[in-house]
Design a protein around this motif. Structure first.
Motif, PDB file in Angstrom:
ATOM      1  N   LEU A 115      70.841  99.094  78.883  1.00 22.18           N
ATOM      2  CA  LEU A 115      70.492  97.768  78.610  1.00 22.18           C
ATOM      3  C   LEU A 115      69.274  97.267  78.652  1.00 22.18           C
ATOM      4  N   LEU A 119      67.358  95.514  75.784  1.00 29.09           N
ATOM      5  CA  LEU A 119      66.654  94.351  75.910  1.00 29.09           C
ATOM      6  C   LEU A 119      64.986  94.488  75.303  1.00 29.09           C
ATOM      7  N   PHE A 122      65.131  93.964  71.650  1.00 29.55           N
ATOM      8  CA  PHE A 122      65.580  92.654  71.224  1.00 29.55           C
ATOM      9  C   PHE A 122      64.067  91.731  71.698  1.00 29.55           C
ATOM     10  N   ARG A 123      63.330  91.989  72.556  1.00 30.70           N
ATOM     11  CA  ARG A 123      62.223  91.240  72.625  1.00 30.70           C
ATOM     12  C   ARG A 123      61.347  91.610  71.647  1.00 30.70           C
TER      13      ARG A 123
END
Lengths: 138, 515
Positions: A115, A119, A122-123
């Motif tokens: 995860l 993440l 995604f940032r």
């Protein structure tokens, strides 16, 4: 825990093969003689586990959202856990059940790392779609 | 109650690395910015300590932790390869971490933790311990791959590696479950005994064979064998170059260590069933790796495909099996480690901050402006091709002669043809360096002594181990022989432990008293 001692002995290396399989059979017979309802045969568990594993594997291959892919991987691991528990019962040994604890710990660690990586992606990219992550090809 | 046998000596190298890793992680919190370089030296000291400890254990052949780990020459040999890979990576990273502003504490700590996982894999004689080692190693490497958090390529590489790695672990684990279902044990020795008594005809049962195939998938992924190699080029390209070197050598060595231990030890009786699968994998891996490497323009990516091809040569040695094949595989891993670490170290040296210089064009003209660097790169490229007297040649010679002696003549022929193809892309680097014009400036190596040490050490190793192969090969043979000695799984209780180490024949008496 009538056969508690027997199980302990199984943990060591030198249990003779024949003795072990006999114990597995007597263990099953024992359960049936206790009369605690109908035993679900082992292959039902194994088939369910195989089906869940296949669903997980197909999910990894077919879905495009990386979080869903990751969930499918978790499904695969848990399908294997089901197999281990069922087989531990079959063999009358604790090994399979212990393994499940280890697998659960590994899956938790994997979730933490995975995860975090999702993440991080995604940032920087504002997407978790596997098809859009194609900077590198061939 | 009988306490289980522990035998701490078997895990001492890993314990040293773990303690040093935790120290690195904690120390970084309190240290000043300019002191970060000591983290590299501390990690290097830890790796050296682990290597020395492994060396002092040499000659012991015992089991540990109730038969879950083995302390044999085979595990120790791989410990040394892993320490070599980790130590060289630390040397390469010393300035790389600083120049790229990577978080030093996490970086070195994860490197050491990954090495711990690798050592566990090499020593494990229990499928679940292998799984735990595999995951310990993989998770550290997933994070290291993506440690350049702002770099989108690194992000993508880490994500791909993580998802596909976890996918492959699922297959591996299912394989373990099926083997456990058939044999009732996850200990390699007990699995082997069960198979040789119940399937003495070598046919196996469908469930067992399915488990075996799933294990091949799991291991095949970790060693980047085709068709499970798709992650490798992307991950190798996106990861920091130092980590790419570490992955290409360390991860592959550890995965092969337990691959061979599981298949030659546990599934030895089913040799007829898996040899055809591995034969096909070896051929496919060599061909895919070499042909795709031909068309690459990025050196890191080219080296990634080359490492896939080398996994194919290693599989050839594994298919050949026996003492010759096993020893050839171990020797080849040393050879591959030395020349590959060297080649990646040069890629690190050519790169600059914000300017990775990883394309072929960036190497144009290096031969005139940096003759020393270019000469060493040439040595590594020639060695990877397999030109005598370098270590790559000796390694391939042992691998292919083992294949021929075991009767796999076609496999050897395909392997040699593939080596010929590989010459094209390795020599292309040399040609680019010496026969094309270019203006790329490289930061002089004198400002990066640690990196220079790594490159020179790899060069010396590539030449010396190639010219004088007798001693390393004898070591590899001795180590591989330890894999098949019964003492490994025979010492079941602490009392019999001492007897078992001195007399390998203790297997028989240890079983009778229980009847």
């Amino acid at each position: 825990m009538a056969d508690g001692k027997g199980r302990m002995a199984y943990g060591s290396d030198d249990t003779p093969e024949s003795e072990r399989s006999e114990r597995a059979i007597s263990h099953q017979a024992n359960d049936e003689s206790l009369g605690n309802g109908i035993m679900v045969p082992i292959h039902y568990h194994l088939m369910l586990s195989a089906v869940l594993f296949t669903i997980g594997a197909l999910g990894v291959l077919l879905r495009r959202n990386t979080i869903v892919i990751f969930m499918s991987v978790e499904l695969m691991l848990n399908a294997v856990n089901l197999s281990f528990v069922a087989l531990a019962r079959q063999w009358g040994s604790m090994d399979g059940q212990l393994i499940v604890f280890f697998v659960m710990a590994v899956a938790a660690a994997e979730a933490a790392v995975g995860l975090a990586i999702i993440l991080m992606v995604f940032r920087n990219r504002e997407t978790v779609n596997a098809d859009e992550l194609n900077l590198m090809r061939w | 109650m009988i306490l289980p046998e522990v035998n701490w000596a078997a895990v001492m190298p890993s314990v040293i690395l773990t303690v040093v890793g935790i120290t690195v992680l904690c120390w970084e919190l309190w240290m000043k910015e300019q002191d970060r370089k000591y983290l590299a030296w501390l990690s290097l000291a830890g790796v050296a300590g682990a290597a020395l400890f492994s060396y002092t254990l040499w000659g012991r052949n015992e089991s540990a932790f109730n038969g879950m780990l083995a302390l044999d020459a085979y595990a120790l040999f791989f410990n040394l390869i892993i320490c070599l890979a980790t130590g060289m990576t630390v040397l390469m990273s010393r300035h790389y971490v600083e120049n790229n502003e990577l978080p030093a504490g996490e970086y070195y700590a994860l490197l050491l933790f990954a090495a711990v996982g690798m050592m566990l894999m090499a020593a494990a004689t229990d499928l679940i311990v292998i799984f735990l080692g595999l995951e310990t190693m993989s998770m550290a490497v997933y994070v290291l791959t993506g440690i350049r958090r702002q770099n989108v390529k690194a992000n993508e590489a880490a994500l791909k590696y993580f998802l596909l790695g976890a996918f492959a672990s699922g297959f591996f684990l299912y394989g373990v479950a099926l083997v456990y279902g058939v044999t009732g044990s996850v200990k390699l020795g007990e699995v082997a005994t069960y198979i040789s008594t119940h399937f003495s005809d070598g046919a196996g049962s469908p469930m067992l064979l399915a488990g075996m195939v799933l294990l091949i998938v799991g291991f095949g992924f970790k060693v980047a064998a085709a068709p499970f190699h798709a992650w490798a080029p992307d991950v190798y390209e996106g990861a920091p170059t130092t980590i790419t070197a570490f992955m290409a050598v360390g991860v592959k060595a550890a995965a092969f260590a337990s691959f061979v231990r599981v298949f030659l030890l546990s599934f030895g009786a089913l040799h007829g069933q898996w040899e055809a699968i591995l034969w096909a994998l070896a051929v496919l891996t060599m061909i895919v790796g070499n042909l795709t490497a031909l068309v690459q323009d990025n050196i890191k990516r080219m080296l990634a495909y080359s490492s896939i091809a080398h996994a194919g040569y290693l599989l050839v040695a594994m298919v050949a099996g026996g003492e010759l094949g096993g020893a050839a595989l171990m020797y080849y891993l040393v050879a591959y480690g030395l020349m590959n670490l060297g080649a990646f170290a040069i890629v690190v040296a050519v790169g600059k901050k914000g300017e990775p210089n990883e394309e072929f064009n960036d190497y144009a003209g290096l031969g005139f402006r940096y003759p020393g660097l270019a000469m060493m790169m040439t040595i590594f490229m020639l060695s990877l091709t397999g030109i005598p007297p370098l270590v790559g040649f000796t390694g391939k010679f042992y691998v292919f002669s083992a294949a021929v002696k075991a009767g796999y003549i076609w496999l050897a022929v395909i392997g040699v043809l593939n080596s010929v193809v590989s010459a094209y892309y390795y020599i292309r680097v040399v040609v680019t360096m010496y026969m094309q014009e270019g203006e790329k400036q490289v930061e002089p190596l004198s400002t990066r002594p640690a990196l220079a040490t790594a490159i020179v050490a790899a060069t010396v190793g590539t030449i010396m181990v190639g010219v004088l192969p007798a001693k390393p090969m004898a070591l590899a043979r001795h180590s591989f022989a330890s894999l098949q000695k019964p003492a490994q799984t025979a010492s079941s209780t602490p009392k019999k432990d001492q007897a078992a180490t001195s007399t390998p024949t203790a297997t028989a008496p240890s079983k009778t008293p229980h009847h």
